[in-house]
Design a protein around this motif. Structure first.
Motif, PDB file in Angstrom:
ATOM      1  N   PHE A  32       0.438  -1.121 -11.696  1.00 18.79           N
ATOM      2  CA  PHE A  32      -0.585  -0.406 -10.940  1.00 18.79           C
ATOM      3  C   PHE A  32      -1.976  -0.716 -11.492  1.00 18.79           C
ATOM      4  O   PHE A  32      -2.915  -0.983 -10.733  1.00 18.79           O
ATOM      5  N   SER A  33      -2.135  -0.681 -12.810  1.00 20.68           N
ATOM      6  CA  SER A  33      -3.432  -0.983 -13.419  1.00 20.68           C
ATOM      7  C   SER A  33      -3.867  -2.405 -13.095  1.00 20.68           C
ATOM      8  O   SER A  33      -5.039  -2.645 -12.804  1.00 20.68           O
ATOM      9  N   GLU A  35      -2.867  -4.226 -10.432  1.00 17.33           N
ATOM     10  CA  GLU A  35      -3.135  -4.337  -8.998  1.00 17.33           C
ATOM     11  C   GLU A  35      -4.444  -3.670  -8.584  1.00 17.33           C
ATOM     12  O   GLU A  35      -5.059  -4.087  -7.611  1.00 17.33           O
ATOM     13  N   THR A  36      -4.870  -2.645  -9.301  1.00 15.35           N
ATOM     14  CA  THR A  36      -6.127  -1.982  -8.972  1.00 15.35           C
ATOM     15  C   THR A  36      -7.302  -2.590  -9.743  1.00 15.35           C
ATOM     16  O   THR A  36      -8.441  -2.170  -9.536  1.00 15.35           O
ATOM     17  N   CYS A  38      -7.969  -2.486 -12.976  1.00 12.20           N
ATOM     18  CA  CYS A  38      -8.444  -1.678 -14.108  1.00 12.20           C
ATOM     19  C   CYS A  38      -8.023  -2.346 -15.415  1.00 12.20           C
ATOM     20  O   CYS A  38      -7.086  -1.896 -16.089  1.00 12.20           O
ATOM     21  N   LYS A  89     -10.705  -2.674  -7.929  1.00 12.26           N
ATOM     22  CA  LYS A  89     -10.631  -2.476  -6.476  1.00 12.26           C
ATOM     23  C   LYS A  89     -11.251  -1.121  -6.149  1.00 12.26           C
ATOM     24  O   LYS A  89     -10.562  -0.121  -6.018  1.00 12.26           O
ATOM     25  N   ASP A  91     -12.335   0.103  -3.555  1.00 19.51           N
ATOM     26  CA  ASP A  91     -11.969   0.701  -2.278  1.00 19.51           C
ATOM     27  C   ASP A  91     -10.560   1.297  -2.293  1.00 19.51           C
ATOM     28  O   ASP A  91     -10.129   1.897  -1.317  1.00 19.51           O
ATOM     29  N   HIS A  92      -9.842   1.162  -3.411  1.00 20.36           N
ATOM     30  CA  HIS A  92      -8.505   1.751  -3.523  1.00 20.36           C
ATOM     31  C   HIS A  92      -8.667   3.278  -3.605  1.00 20.36           C
ATOM     32  O   HIS A  92      -9.519   3.772  -4.346  1.00 20.36           O
ATOM     33  N   PRO A  93      -7.868   4.031  -2.844  1.00 23.84           N
ATOM     34  CA  PRO A  93      -8.042   5.497  -2.825  1.00 23.84           C
ATOM     35  C   PRO A  93      -7.988   6.164  -4.196  1.00 23.84           C
ATOM     36  O   PRO A  93      -8.784   7.069  -4.472  1.00 23.84           O
ATOM     37  N   VAL A  94      -7.093   5.741  -5.053  1.00 22.12           N
ATOM     38  CA  VAL A  94      -6.998   6.350  -6.387  1.00 22.12           C
ATOM     39  C   VAL A  94      -8.236   6.020  -7.206  1.00 22.12           C
ATOM     40  O   VAL A  94      -8.791   6.889  -7.889  1.00 22.12           O
ATOM     41  N   ILE A  95      -8.697   4.785  -7.126  1.00 21.53           N
ATOM     42  CA  ILE A  95      -9.884   4.377  -7.882  1.00 21.53           C
ATOM     43  C   ILE A  95     -11.109   5.132  -7.368  1.00 21.53           C
ATOM     44  O   ILE A  95     -11.936   5.608  -8.147  1.00 21.53           O
ATOM     45  N   ARG A  96     -11.221   5.280  -6.047  1.00 19.01           N
ATOM     46  CA  ARG A  96     -12.339   6.042  -5.476  1.00 19.01           C
ATOM     47  C   ARG A  96     -12.320   7.486  -5.992  1.00 19.01           C
ATOM     48  O   ARG A  96     -13.370   8.036  -6.327  1.00 19.01           O
TER      49      ARG A  96
END
Length: 129
Positions: A32-33, A35-36, A38, A89, A91-96
């Motif tokens: 996940f980290s 792919e986003t 981070c 990313k 624009d990813h919902p979790v990152i936002r």
């Protein structure tokens, strides 16, 4: 088999199952980290949990971890060229959500010194005099 041995065997099986689920959770978290984008979080997770995954009794876990390490190294090289946070990313919902809660800061969009970020580093903005 006596009762004590049977209980010990059941506990060992539960511990093995628990370790397997922990390994899966950690691998999913690393993925996940990655792919986003981070990479700082990814590096911290690898530093904290890498030895645990590398020591896994399951060869599939060790293989997946090795693949993730290779992908992480490639991401680190990209960020070395384009700046920390450049792969995030946003624009990813979790990152936002994390940016909105100020758990993460948005990477520099215009310059590596922080100008153009949502939450610039203290002292990074030019004086407006």
């Amino acid at each position: 088999m006596d009762q004590e041995t049977a209980v010990g065997t059941m506990v060992s099986a539960q511990q093995a199952g628990q370790r397997k689920s922990e390994e899966r959770l950690l691998l999913d978290s690393l993925r996940f980290s990655l792919e986003t984008g981070c990479c700082q979080v990814l590096r911290s997770k690898i530093d904290l949990f890498g030895a645990f995954l590398k020591a896994s009794a399951d060869p599939a876990v060790r293989m997946e971890y090795a693949v993730l390490l290779g992908e992480a190294e490639a991401a680190y090289r990209v960020e070395a060229v384009y700046g920390s946070g450049s792969l995030m990313k946003v624009d990813h919902p979790v990152i936002r959500d994390l940016i909105g809660m100020r758990c993460l800061s948005m990477p520099a969009v215009t310059r590596p010194d922080g100008v153009g970020t949502v939450f610039p580093k203290a002292g990074s903005l030019p004086a407006l005099v």
